[in-house]
Design an enzyme around this catalytic site. Structure first.
Site, PDB file in Angstrom:
ATOM      1  N   ASN A   1      97.341   8.707  -7.460  1.00  0.00           N
ATOM      2  CA  ASN A   1      96.451   9.085  -6.358  1.00  0.00           C
ATOM      3  C   ASN A   1      97.331   9.618  -5.231  1.00  0.00           C
ATOM      4  O   ASN A   1      97.997   8.846  -4.543  1.00  0.00           O
ATOM      5  CB  ASN A   1      95.654   7.847  -5.911  1.00  0.00           C
TER       6      ASN A   1
ATOM      7  N   LYS B   1      96.452  11.010  -2.513  1.00  0.00           N
ATOM      8  CA  LYS B   1      95.850  10.928  -1.166  1.00  0.00           C
ATOM      9  C   LYS B   1      96.063  12.256  -0.430  1.00  0.00           C
ATOM     10  O   LYS B   1      96.029  13.297  -1.062  1.00  0.00           O
ATOM     11  CB  LYS B   1      96.418   9.727  -0.395  1.00  0.00           C
TER      12      LYS B   1
ATOM     13  N   HIS C   1      87.185   4.469  -3.161  1.00  0.00           N
ATOM     14  CA  HIS C   1      88.511   3.977  -2.756  1.00  0.00           C
ATOM     15  C   HIS C   1      88.361   3.215  -1.439  1.00  0.00           C
ATOM     16  O   HIS C   1      87.568   3.604  -0.580  1.00  0.00           O
ATOM     17  CB  HIS C   1      89.480   5.150  -2.593  1.00  0.00           C
TER      18      HIS C   1
ATOM     19  N   GLU D   1      90.033   3.128   1.158  1.00  0.00           N
ATOM     20  CA  GLU D   1      90.239   3.922   2.372  1.00  0.00           C
ATOM     21  C   GLU D   1      88.947   4.639   2.750  1.00  0.00           C
ATOM     22  O   GLU D   1      88.621   4.807   3.919  1.00  0.00           O
ATOM     23  CB  GLU D   1      91.402   4.906   2.169  1.00  0.00           C
TER      24      GLU D   1
ATOM     25  N   GLU E   1      91.685  -2.781  -6.723  1.00  0.00           N
ATOM     26  CA  GLU E   1      92.748  -2.540  -5.745  1.00  0.00           C
ATOM     27  C   GLU E   1      92.545  -3.450  -4.536  1.00  0.00           C
ATOM     28  O   GLU E   1      91.733  -3.141  -3.654  1.00  0.00           O
ATOM     29  CB  GLU E   1      92.701  -1.083  -5.260  1.00  0.00           C
TER      30      GLU E   1
ATOM     31  N   GLY F   1      99.627   0.211  -0.286  1.00  0.00           N
ATOM     32  CA  GLY F   1     100.622   0.791   0.624  1.00  0.00           C
ATOM     33  C   GLY F   1     101.432  -0.222   1.403  1.00  0.00           C
ATOM     34  O   GLY F   1     102.125   0.125   2.356  1.00  0.00           O
TER      35      GLY F   1
ATOM     36  N   SER G   1     100.352  -0.999  -4.529  1.00  0.00           N
ATOM     37  CA  SER G   1     101.811  -1.195  -4.543  1.00  0.00           C
ATOM     38  C   SER G   1     102.409  -1.324  -5.943  1.00  0.00           C
ATOM     39  O   SER G   1     103.377  -2.057  -6.144  1.00  0.00           O
ATOM     40  CB  SER G   1     102.206  -2.394  -3.671  1.00  0.00           C
TER      41      SER G   1
HETATM   42  P1  PGA Z   1      99.725   2.410  -3.289  1.00  0.00           P
HETATM   43  O1  PGA Z   1      98.236   3.006  -3.261  1.00  0.00           O
HETATM   44  O2  PGA Z   1     100.192   2.459  -4.725  1.00  0.00           O
HETATM   45  O3  PGA Z   1     100.522   3.306  -2.388  1.00  0.00           O
HETATM   46  O4  PGA Z   1      99.636   1.010  -2.794  1.00  0.00           O
HETATM   47  C1  PGA Z   1      97.330   2.746  -4.304  1.00  0.00           C
HETATM   48  C2  PGA Z   1      95.997   3.393  -4.000  1.00  0.00           C
HETATM   49  O5  PGA Z   1      95.578   3.421  -2.852  1.00  0.00           O
HETATM   50  O6  PGA Z   1      95.317   3.876  -4.931  1.00  0.00           O
END
Ligand code: PGA
Length: 260
Positions: free
Chosen positions: A11, A13, A97, A99, A167, A173, A212
């Site tokens: 992903n 982003k 997601h 976010e 997630e 992140g 992560s």
């Molecule tokens: P990350 O993000 O691996 O940077 O923690 C995962 C995601 O948001 O899909």
């Protein structure tokens, strides 16, 4: 999305300007040279979808969108429909997601409508769920994830290609990950909620872990029961790191084969 094959999804982003295409090229070249046994997909920003679909095809890299609008077309400035993503070369789309749930106030009902839109357009939705840190600390993680699953899945998914992604919001992140026991607990509860909602056909639907995932932890996370793959953010931006995670998934598959 093959059964009993791990699925590794990147992903990107809102990243990938200027150097992005080079990293993608590197990834595609490596997978052509050394084909892998896992399903690999990248979800780049929408502006890169068409180009990456063309470049990724020969390497077997699936391309996905990061979000879609529930409607097929109309006066929705700034939005992109599942149909447009499909025409641009996507096979997948991430919906719900955290976010977007947090920044765009997306509810389970909206996420469900977006997943339905993906199915309508011929895309496989990757439906994200996950608890916040406060919910985890209050001992509510299983209940929250279960509720999100029941609210975000519609009957339209029955018998179709789709995936769930667990997630934990606090792991995205941050460099923090749940323990393997916590991953196993949530993935088992997710499987139960999915089959409760859709019946036996959800027994083999992949459940990805995200949050992560990196070169060092991928192998052990991917070996956990009911973990069908990974949704990778930061570590998917560098071809070398992403390839290492793909190799970790292959090793987890080999280990699972040796056991069973
Ligand atoms: P990350 O993000 O691996 O940077 O923690 C995962 C995601 O948001 O899909």
């Amino acid at each position: 999305m093959k059964q009993s094959v791990k699925m590794i999804v990147g992903n990107w982003k809102m990243n990938g300007e200027s150097t992005g295409a080079k990293e993608f090229e590197r990834l595609a070249a490596r997978l052509i040279e050394d084909p892998c046994r896992v399903d690999v997909a990248i979800c780049p920003p929408a502006t890169l979808v068409e180009r990456f679909a063309r470049m990724g095809g020969p390497a077997g890299i699936g391309i996905g969108g990061q979000d879609c609008h529930p409607e097929p077309r109309g006066a929705y400035t700034g939005s992109i429909s599942a149909e447009l993503l499909f025409e641009a070369g996507c096979a997948f789309v991430i919906v719900g997601h955290s976010e977007r749930r947090q920044l765009c106030a997306e509810t389970d009902a909206i996420v469900s409508a977006k997943a339905d839109a993906a199915i309508r357009a011929g895309l496989a939705p990757i439906i994200c769920v996950g608890e916040t840190l406060a919910e985890r600390e209050a001992g509510e993680a299983v209940a929250v994830v279960r509720q999100q699953i029941l609210g975000s899945l519609s009957d339209r998914l029955a018998g179709r290609e789709w995936a769930l992604a667990y997630e934990p919001v606090w792991a995205i992140g941050t460099g923090r990950t749940p323990t393997l026991e916590q991953v196993a607990e949530i993935h088992a509860a997710a499987r139960e909620a999915m089959t409760e909602r859709l019946g036996d056909c959800a027994r083999h639907t992949p459940i990805l872990y995200g949050g992560s995932v990196n070169v060092d932890n991928a192998r052990e996370i991917l070996a956990v029961e009911n973990v069908g793959g990974a949704l990778v953010g930061g570590a998917s931006l560098k071809a070398e790191d992403f390839i290492a995670i793909i190799h970790a998934a292959e090793l987890a598959l080999v280990a699972a084969g040796a056991q069973g």
